[in-house]
Design a protein around this motif. Structure first.
Motif, mmCIF file in Angstrom:
data_model
loop_
_atom_site.group_PDB
_atom_site.id
_atom_site.type_symbol
_atom_site.label_atom_id
_atom_site.label_comp_id
_atom_site.label_asym_id
_atom_site.label_seq_id
_atom_site.Cartn_x
_atom_site.Cartn_y
_atom_site.Cartn_z
ATOM 1 N N MET A 1 0.660 -1.127 0.013
ATOM 2 C CA MET A 1 -0.081 0.120 0.105
ATOM 3 C C MET A 1 0.756 1.313 0.039
ATOM 4 O O MET A 1 0.343 2.108 -0.277
ATOM 5 C CB MET A 1 -1.005 0.101 1.289
ATOM 6 C CG MET A 1 -2.224 -0.905 1.156
ATOM 7 S SD MET A 1 -3.223 -0.888 2.460
ATOM 8 C CE MET A 1 -2.597 -2.210 3.323
ATOM 9 N N LEU A 2 2.115 1.158 0.255
ATOM 10 C CA LEU A 2 2.741 2.578 0.533
ATOM 11 C C LEU A 2 3.157 3.110 -0.905
ATOM 12 O O LEU A 2 2.962 2.303 -1.815
ATOM 13 C CB LEU A 2 4.208 2.047 0.994
ATOM 14 C CG LEU A 2 5.104 2.902 2.010
ATOM 15 C CD1 LEU A 2 3.823 3.305 3.419
ATOM 16 C CD2 LEU A 2 6.349 2.384 2.444
ATOM 17 N N ALA A 3 3.218 4.330 -0.972
ATOM 18 C CA ALA A 3 3.242 5.313 -2.080
ATOM 19 C C ALA A 3 4.232 4.824 -3.164
ATOM 20 O O ALA A 3 3.781 4.523 -4.374
ATOM 21 C CB ALA A 3 3.769 6.580 -1.737
ATOM 22 N N PRO A 4 5.297 4.092 -2.700
ATOM 23 C CA PRO A 4 6.288 3.899 -3.864
ATOM 24 C C PRO A 4 5.749 2.284 -4.648
ATOM 25 O O PRO A 4 5.870 1.865 -5.627
ATOM 26 C CB PRO A 4 7.564 3.405 -3.236
ATOM 27 C CG PRO A 4 7.616 4.249 -1.916
ATOM 28 C CD PRO A 4 6.110 4.212 -1.711
ATOM 29 N N VAL A 5 5.078 1.651 -3.885
ATOM 30 C CA VAL A 5 4.524 0.315 -4.404
ATOM 31 C C VAL A 5 3.152 0.839 -5.234
ATOM 32 O O VAL A 5 3.293 0.174 -6.397
ATOM 33 C CB VAL A 5 4.007 -0.347 -3.135
ATOM 34 C CG1 VAL A 5 3.112 -1.853 -3.593
ATOM 35 C CG2 VAL A 5 4.940 -0.968 -2.203
ATOM 36 N N ARG A 6 2.581 1.467 -4.911
ATOM 37 C CA ARG A 6 1.315 2.008 -5.672
ATOM 38 C C ARG A 6 2.192 2.797 -6.882
ATOM 39 O O ARG A 6 1.264 2.498 -8.007
ATOM 40 C CB ARG A 6 0.620 3.045 -5.146
ATOM 41 C CG ARG A 6 -0.100 2.357 -4.068
ATOM 42 C CD ARG A 6 -1.392 3.309 -3.388
ATOM 43 N NE ARG A 6 -1.143 4.808 -3.183
ATOM 44 C CZ ARG A 6 -0.752 5.134 -2.141
ATOM 45 N NH1 ARG A 6 -0.436 4.482 -0.960
ATOM 46 N NH2 ARG A 6 -0.408 6.590 -2.140
ATOM 47 N N GLU A 7 3.152 3.387 -6.985
ATOM 48 C CA GLU A 7 3.717 4.057 -8.033
ATOM 49 C C GLU A 7 4.538 3.061 -9.020
ATOM 50 O O GLU A 7 4.320 3.124 -10.129
ATOM 51 C CB GLU A 7 4.989 5.012 -7.441
ATOM 52 C CG GLU A 7 5.462 5.723 -8.704
ATOM 53 C CD GLU A 7 6.649 6.891 -8.166
ATOM 54 O OE1 GLU A 7 7.782 6.697 -8.551
ATOM 55 O OE2 GLU A 7 6.405 7.524 -7.309
ATOM 56 N N LYS A 8 4.880 1.966 -8.439
ATOM 57 C CA LYS A 8 5.640 0.833 -9.180
ATOM 58 C C LYS A 8 4.415 0.205 -9.982
ATOM 59 O O LYS A 8 4.812 -0.292 -11.093
ATOM 60 C CB LYS A 8 6.319 -0.018 -8.333
ATOM 61 C CG LYS A 8 7.106 -1.164 -8.974
ATOM 62 C CD LYS A 8 7.988 -1.959 -8.145
ATOM 63 C CE LYS A 8 8.613 -2.870 -8.734
ATOM 64 N NZ LYS A 8 9.340 -3.930 -7.812
ATOM 65 N N ALA A 9 3.241 0.211 -9.458
ATOM 66 C CA ALA A 9 2.078 -0.590 -10.093
ATOM 67 C C ALA A 9 1.201 0.367 -11.053
ATOM 68 O O ALA A 9 0.668 -0.037 -11.711
ATOM 69 C CB ALA A 9 1.204 -0.781 -9.006
ATOM 70 N N GLY A 10 1.890 1.752 -11.060
ATOM 71 C CA GLY A 10 1.236 2.598 -12.123
ATOM 72 C C GLY A 10 0.136 3.443 -11.609
ATOM 73 O O GLY A 10 -0.650 3.911 -12.538
ATOM 74 N N LEU A 11 -0.003 3.444 -10.176
ATOM 75 C CA LEU A 11 -1.181 4.002 -9.900
ATOM 76 C C LEU A 11 -0.746 5.564 -9.343
ATOM 77 O O LEU A 11 0.376 5.513 -8.789
ATOM 78 C CB LEU A 11 -1.716 3.248 -8.717
ATOM 79 C CG LEU A 11 -2.214 1.828 -9.047
ATOM 80 C CD1 LEU A 11 -2.588 1.205 -7.804
ATOM 81 C CD2 LEU A 11 -3.394 1.907 -10.025
#
Length: 129
Positions: free
Chosen positions: A119-129
């Motif tokens: 859920m952390l911001a870098p995870v969402r960013e990596k997922a393209g969100l």
């Protein structure tokens, strides 16, 4: 078998259901797992039952962020690194002790690994969100 999808799927999302996650992870080994924030918010609300609405909102804003007029103030899930998350969490928990039961804090500590990994911001960013 979907070889192209297995090799190319960037991300998959779940509602926190372990069996669903396990099946996706088996097939999509390199894809990023993103936990549904809406479902997690509802989980938090469930664990905050009995807490005043004002204090529930304070906790939820600390976790998920908040909008004030045209400005967004990030929450724990918006932290850019695990170190920032940990420092912010420690500060938040100090304040939470005065307004929520220890059972909520104990539960929240159990979901920290899931927050960090999905859920952390870098995870969402990596997922393209």
């Amino acid at each position: 078998k979907l070889p192209l999808l297995e090799d190319n799927l960037i991300a998959f999302g779940t509602d926190g259901e372990k069996a669903l996650y396990n099946q996706f992870r088996k097939k999509f080994k390199i894809a990023v797992h993103v936990r549904c924030i809406g479902h997690f918010r509802e989980n938090c609300k469930t664990h905050l039952k009995g807490v005043s609405l004002k204090n529930q909102n304070k906790i939820l804003n600390d976790i998920f962020g908040k909008n004030i007029e045209d400005t967004y103030y990030g929450g724990l899930i918006d932290c850019e690194s695990e170190d920032i998350f940990t420092a912010t969490l420690n500060s938040s928990i100090d304040a939470w002790h005065a307004i929520v039961p220890d059972r909520f804090i104990a539960w929240f500590r159990t979901v920290i690994p899931e927050i960090l990994s999905s859920m952390l911001a870098p995870v969402r960013e990596k997922a393209g969100l």
